[in-house]
Motif scaffolding. Structure first.
Motif, PDB file in Angstrom:
ATOM      1  N   MET A 135       0.834  -1.248   0.016  1.00 33.54           N
ATOM      2  CA  MET A 135       0.085   0.094  -0.089  1.00 33.54           C
ATOM      3  C   MET A 135       1.099   1.258   0.065  1.00 33.54           C
ATOM      4  O   MET A 135       1.759   1.401   0.781  1.00 33.54           O
ATOM      5  CB  MET A 135      -0.990   0.034   1.198  1.00 33.54           C
ATOM      6  CG  MET A 135      -2.024   1.015   1.072  1.00 33.54           C
ATOM      7  SD  MET A 135      -3.257   0.996   2.458  1.00 33.54           S
ATOM      8  CE  MET A 135      -2.291   1.419   3.749  1.00 33.54           C
ATOM      9  N   ILE A 136       0.441   2.121  -0.881  1.00 32.89           N
ATOM     10  CA  ILE A 136       1.469   3.517  -1.138  1.00 32.89           C
ATOM     11  C   ILE A 136       0.634   4.489  -0.330  1.00 32.89           C
ATOM     12  O   ILE A 136      -0.624   4.786  -0.805  1.00 32.89           O
ATOM     13  CB  ILE A 136       1.841   3.512  -2.322  1.00 32.89           C
ATOM     14  CG1 ILE A 136       2.033   2.450  -3.270  1.00 32.89           C
ATOM     15  CG2 ILE A 136       2.905   4.722  -2.664  1.00 32.89           C
ATOM     16  CD1 ILE A 136       3.212   1.918  -2.773  1.00 32.89           C
ATOM     17  N   GLY A 137       0.989   5.086   0.594  1.00 31.31           N
ATOM     18  CA  GLY A 137       0.148   6.097   1.272  1.00 31.31           C
ATOM     19  C   GLY A 137      -0.355   5.502   2.624  1.00 31.31           C
ATOM     20  O   GLY A 137      -0.560   4.407   2.660  1.00 31.31           O
ATOM     21  N   VAL A 193      -0.931  -3.771  -5.785  1.00 30.78           N
ATOM     22  CA  VAL A 193      -0.612  -2.370  -5.190  1.00 30.78           C
ATOM     23  C   VAL A 193      -1.744  -1.449  -5.067  1.00 30.78           C
ATOM     24  O   VAL A 193      -2.840  -1.514  -5.780  1.00 30.78           O
ATOM     25  CB  VAL A 193       0.243  -1.716  -6.233  1.00 30.78           C
ATOM     26  CG1 VAL A 193       0.597  -0.188  -5.992  1.00 30.78           C
ATOM     27  CG2 VAL A 193       1.756  -2.453  -6.567  1.00 30.78           C
ATOM     28  N   ASP A 194      -1.982  -1.188  -3.747  1.00 26.83           N
ATOM     29  CA  ASP A 194      -2.995  -0.292  -3.426  1.00 26.83           C
ATOM     30  C   ASP A 194      -2.417   1.154  -3.229  1.00 26.83           C
ATOM     31  O   ASP A 194      -1.744   1.535  -2.494  1.00 26.83           O
ATOM     32  CB  ASP A 194      -3.554  -0.927  -2.066  1.00 26.83           C
ATOM     33  CG  ASP A 194      -4.896  -0.277  -1.632  1.00 26.83           C
ATOM     34  OD1 ASP A 194      -5.364   0.779  -2.252  1.00 26.83           O
ATOM     35  OD2 ASP A 194      -5.396  -0.397  -0.371  1.00 26.83           O
ATOM     36  N   ILE A 195      -3.168   2.030  -3.937  1.00 23.15           N
ATOM     37  CA  ILE A 195      -2.437   3.471  -4.142  1.00 23.15           C
ATOM     38  C   ILE A 195      -3.758   4.283  -3.359  1.00 23.15           C
ATOM     39  O   ILE A 195      -4.771   4.664  -3.672  1.00 23.15           O
ATOM     40  CB  ILE A 195      -2.668   4.160  -5.625  1.00 23.15           C
ATOM     41  CG1 ILE A 195      -1.764   2.949  -6.348  1.00 23.15           C
ATOM     42  CG2 ILE A 195      -2.112   5.515  -5.729  1.00 23.15           C
ATOM     43  CD1 ILE A 195      -1.880   3.411  -8.005  1.00 23.15           C
ATOM     44  N   CYS A 196      -2.917   4.712  -2.201  1.00 21.49           N
ATOM     45  CA  CYS A 196      -3.835   5.700  -1.321  1.00 21.49           C
ATOM     46  C   CYS A 196      -3.014   7.240  -1.292  1.00 21.49           C
ATOM     47  O   CYS A 196      -3.217   7.701  -0.161  1.00 21.49           O
ATOM     48  CB  CYS A 196      -3.926   4.951  -0.004  1.00 21.49           C
ATOM     49  SG  CYS A 196      -4.928   3.415   0.127  1.00 21.49           S
ATOM     50  N   THR A 197      -2.638   7.600  -2.284  1.00 17.55           N
ATOM     51  CA  THR A 197      -1.733   8.867  -1.956  1.00 17.55           C
ATOM     52  C   THR A 197      -2.507   9.967  -2.779  1.00 17.55           C
ATOM     53  O   THR A 197      -3.353   9.687  -3.283  1.00 17.55           O
ATOM     54  CB  THR A 197      -0.463   8.862  -2.842  1.00 17.55           C
ATOM     55  OG1 THR A 197      -0.678   8.559  -4.225  1.00 17.55           O
ATOM     56  CG2 THR A 197       0.602   7.804  -2.428  1.00 17.55           C
ATOM     57  N   PRO A 198      -1.984  11.240  -2.547  1.00 21.19           N
ATOM     58  CA  PRO A 198      -2.837  12.483  -3.358  1.00 21.19           C
ATOM     59  C   PRO A 198      -2.857  12.176  -4.729  1.00 21.19           C
ATOM     60  O   PRO A 198      -1.730  11.195  -5.251  1.00 21.19           O
ATOM     61  CB  PRO A 198      -2.026  13.685  -2.788  1.00 21.19           C
ATOM     62  CG  PRO A 198      -1.537  13.074  -1.590  1.00 21.19           C
ATOM     63  CD  PRO A 198      -1.206  11.678  -1.555  1.00 21.19           C
ATOM     64  N   ILE A 225      -3.949  -3.667  -9.234  1.00 23.86           N
ATOM     65  CA  ILE A 225      -3.898  -2.189  -8.890  1.00 23.86           C
ATOM     66  C   ILE A 225      -5.569  -1.790  -8.440  1.00 23.86           C
ATOM     67  O   ILE A 225      -6.245  -1.962  -9.039  1.00 23.86           O
ATOM     68  CB  ILE A 225      -3.407  -1.266  -9.975  1.00 23.86           C
ATOM     69  CG1 ILE A 225      -2.315  -1.880 -10.552  1.00 23.86           C
ATOM     70  CG2 ILE A 225      -3.547   0.186  -9.515  1.00 23.86           C
ATOM     71  CD1 ILE A 225      -1.762  -0.796 -11.722  1.00 23.86           C
ATOM     72  N   LEU A 226      -5.359  -1.381  -7.125  1.00 21.15           N
ATOM     73  CA  LEU A 226      -6.534  -0.601  -6.546  1.00 21.15           C
ATOM     74  C   LEU A 226      -6.050   0.668  -6.368  1.00 21.15           C
ATOM     75  O   LEU A 226      -5.148   0.940  -5.679  1.00 21.15           O
ATOM     76  CB  LEU A 226      -6.607  -1.413  -5.171  1.00 21.15           C
ATOM     77  CG  LEU A 226      -8.074  -0.619  -4.467  1.00 21.15           C
ATOM     78  CD1 LEU A 226      -9.569  -0.695  -5.189  1.00 21.15           C
ATOM     79  CD2 LEU A 226      -8.450  -1.396  -3.136  1.00 21.15           C
ATOM     80  N   CYS A 227      -6.813   1.679  -6.909  1.00 23.46           N
ATOM     81  CA  CYS A 227      -6.451   3.006  -6.733  1.00 23.46           C
ATOM     82  C   CYS A 227      -7.495   4.015  -6.155  1.00 23.46           C
ATOM     83  O   CYS A 227      -8.544   3.787  -6.631  1.00 23.46           O
ATOM     84  CB  CYS A 227      -6.304   3.577  -7.934  1.00 23.46           C
ATOM     85  SG  CYS A 227      -5.608   5.386  -8.208  1.00 23.46           S
ATOM     86  N   GLU A 228      -7.326   5.009  -5.344  1.00 21.47           N
ATOM     87  CA  GLU A 228      -8.356   5.689  -4.757  1.00 21.47           C
ATOM     88  C   GLU A 228      -8.797   6.411  -5.637  1.00 21.47           C
ATOM     89  O   GLU A 228      -8.161   7.092  -6.693  1.00 21.47           O
ATOM     90  CB  GLU A 228      -7.833   6.583  -3.711  1.00 21.47           C
ATOM     91  CG  GLU A 228      -8.091   6.083  -2.218  1.00 21.47           C
ATOM     92  CD  GLU A 228      -9.510   5.995  -1.933  1.00 21.47           C
ATOM     93  OE1 GLU A 228     -10.167   6.945  -2.470  1.00 21.47           O
ATOM     94  OE2 GLU A 228      -9.972   5.227  -1.390  1.00 21.47           O
ATOM     95  N   LYS A 229      -9.948   7.121  -5.668  1.00 17.09           N
ATOM     96  CA  LYS A 229     -10.558   8.334  -6.408  1.00 17.09           C
ATOM     97  C   LYS A 229     -10.251   9.615  -6.155  1.00 17.09           C
ATOM     98  O   LYS A 229      -9.559   9.771  -4.983  1.00 17.09           O
ATOM     99  CB  LYS A 229     -12.084   8.132  -6.285  1.00 17.09           C
ATOM    100  CG  LYS A 229     -12.769   8.475  -5.181  1.00 17.09           C
ATOM    101  CD  LYS A 229     -12.650   9.938  -4.778  1.00 17.09           C
ATOM    102  CE  LYS A 229     -12.350  10.281  -3.484  1.00 17.09           C
ATOM    103  NZ  LYS A 229     -12.310  11.539  -3.186  1.00 17.09           N
ATOM    104  N   PRO A 230     -10.209  10.379  -7.148  1.00 20.09           N
ATOM    105  CA  PRO A 230     -10.437  10.444  -8.569  1.00 20.09           C
ATOM    106  C   PRO A 230      -9.521   9.544  -9.014  1.00 20.09           C
ATOM    107  O   PRO A 230      -8.158   9.731  -8.567  1.00 20.09           O
ATOM    108  CB  PRO A 230     -10.824  11.651  -9.127  1.00 20.09           C
ATOM    109  CG  PRO A 230      -9.994  12.584  -8.032  1.00 20.09           C
ATOM    110  CD  PRO A 230     -10.121  11.921  -6.837  1.00 20.09           C
ATOM    111  N   LEU A 231      -9.287   8.818 -10.317  1.00 12.68           N
ATOM    112  CA  LEU A 231      -8.303   7.984 -10.848  1.00 12.68           C
ATOM    113  C   LEU A 231      -7.016   9.008 -10.977  1.00 12.68           C
ATOM    114  O   LEU A 231      -5.936   8.352 -10.599  1.00 12.68           O
ATOM    115  CB  LEU A 231      -8.644   7.638 -11.975  1.00 12.68           C
ATOM    116  CG  LEU A 231      -7.883   6.481 -13.005  1.00 12.68           C
ATOM    117  CD1 LEU A 231      -7.414   5.437 -11.942  1.00 12.68           C
ATOM    118  CD2 LEU A 231      -8.316   6.030 -14.189  1.00 12.68           C
TER     119      LEU A 231
END
Length: 374
Positions: A8-10, A76-81, A99-105
């Motif tokens: 997880m990034i973030g 990879v889970d993206i939780c960054t700005p 890849i799981l990415c926070e919104k908005p893409l």
């Protein structure tokens, strides 16, 4: 059971919510894949180490590129700005990670389109975390609409209101800086209302938009004696037309005094209506036309036959915000196991970004703008 290692990034607000979901999902659901919380990554070594210990990650790291290149990482889970979503997602796709990415893409439409092209080229599983789709009451609303219980849909009214930046002395954090956040209330919270509109009603084809920034400058977080410009919107209003003929309004504001996380929608059809409010997320107000005794009724969405509920607690024992992330992770893992692309995917992320882009262009031109479908 098959295991997959997660990076997880973030690690801040969304990192906390996602960590809880990865930790809980296999404890309540019969998952086809057991996620292993392998490594959490952030720029501040001291803080990310604390997050790893607190949230249950085996390791911590400060270089996301090194983490993504590791052969022992599969997810990879993206939780960054938003300003880093593009680079992280493309690197993860090229490394063959799901890849799981926070919104908005992304922060821009062009970035979102490049991210979609990268995951398609790599053939990896991809998903955007619009977690409110996974509130059981929202999933029930989707089922009722698809079954035709509401008839032909005429109206969608989406409202997402918060008040956390009303104080003009609140510092200019990263969400108030366009270079990092992409936009203000529009991308932060209206993107959720837009996603729910697309999920429940259909594609949006045309928009009019109004954006407003009430406080034009704010103190810097590290030096309150100095101020800097706020270059994102505090509030966003949108009129929209749907492909199926329905019309809608979407309002998002972080200046709605007294509203903390008021994410509400109402949908009206030829045979009935329904409303949902995240602050009462276990309830769905439902109206089905039945003659003289018709009226709205409150459905408590905690029965075992309701979406996701069977894995949790007895009827009437409500669940909360954090469960929407657990349900998102559940569906993501199931999609990986089945070899399918879950929804909302990066395709949905791009479509959402096209609506956000159109709203900004509509505001600038003071005219209706078609949502591109290139």
């Amino acid at each position: 059971m098959k295991k997959m290692n997660v990076a997880m990034i973030g690690y801040r607000f969304m990192g906390k919510a996602h960590s809880n979901a990865w930790r809980q999902v296999a404890r309540f659901f019969d998952v086809p894949i057991e996620p292993v919380m392998k490594v959490i990554c952030g720029r501040n070594e001291v803080e990310v180490r604390k997050a790893a210990e607190k949230y249950g990650w085996q390791e911590h790291a400060t270089d996301w590129r090194e983490v993504i290149e590791r052969e022992d990482i599969q997810i990879v889970d993206i939780c960054t700005p938003g300003d880093s979503h593009h680079d992280i997602a493309i690197a993860a796709a090229e490394a063959g990670k799901a890849i799981l990415c926070e919104k908005p893409l992304a922060n821009t439409l062009e970035e979102a389109e490049r991210m979609l092209a990268a995951v398609e080229r790599a053939g990896v599983t991809h998903m955007v975390c619009h977690n409110y789709r996974r509130a059981p009451a929202v999933a029930l609303a989707k089922d009722l609409i698809e079954r035709g219980e509401l008839g032909q849909i005429y109206h969608y009214r989406g409202t997402y209101l918060q008040d956390w930046i009303v104080d003009p002395n609140f510092p200019r954090v990263w969400r108030l800086e366009r270079a990092k956040a992409g936009s203000g209330a529009l991308g932060d919270i209206a993107s959720h209302s837009i996603d729910l509109a697309r999920y429940l009603v259909g594609e949006i084809t045309e928009v009019a938009g109004l954006l407003e920034t009430f406080v034009k400058e704010r103190p810097l977080p590290d030096d309150p004696t100095r101020k800097a410009p706020v270059d994102v919107d505090d509030a966003a209003l949108t009129l929209c037309r749907f492909e199926n003929g329905a019309i809608g309004t979407i309002e998002a504001s972080r200046f709605a005094t007294g509203r903390k996380n008021y994410n509400r929608f109402e949908i009206n059809g030829s045979r009935g209506s329904l409303t949902f409010n995240l602050e009462r997320m276990n309830e769905l107000e439902l109206y089905i036309e039945e003659g003289a005794n018709s009226g709205f009724r409150q459905v408590i969405v905690t029965e075992p036959e309701h979406p996701y509920i069977a894995a949790w607690f007895p009827p009437g024992h409500i669940i909360g915000y954090e469960h929407t992330f657990t349900h998102t992770v559940l569906d993501f893992l199931c999609a990986i196991d089945r070899g399918v692309i879950p929804q909302p995917s990066f395709h949905d992320g791009v479509r959402n970004q096209r609506v956000l882009d159109a709203v900004e262009r509509a505001h600038a031109s003071r005219a209706w703008v078609e949502v591109s479908d290139r």
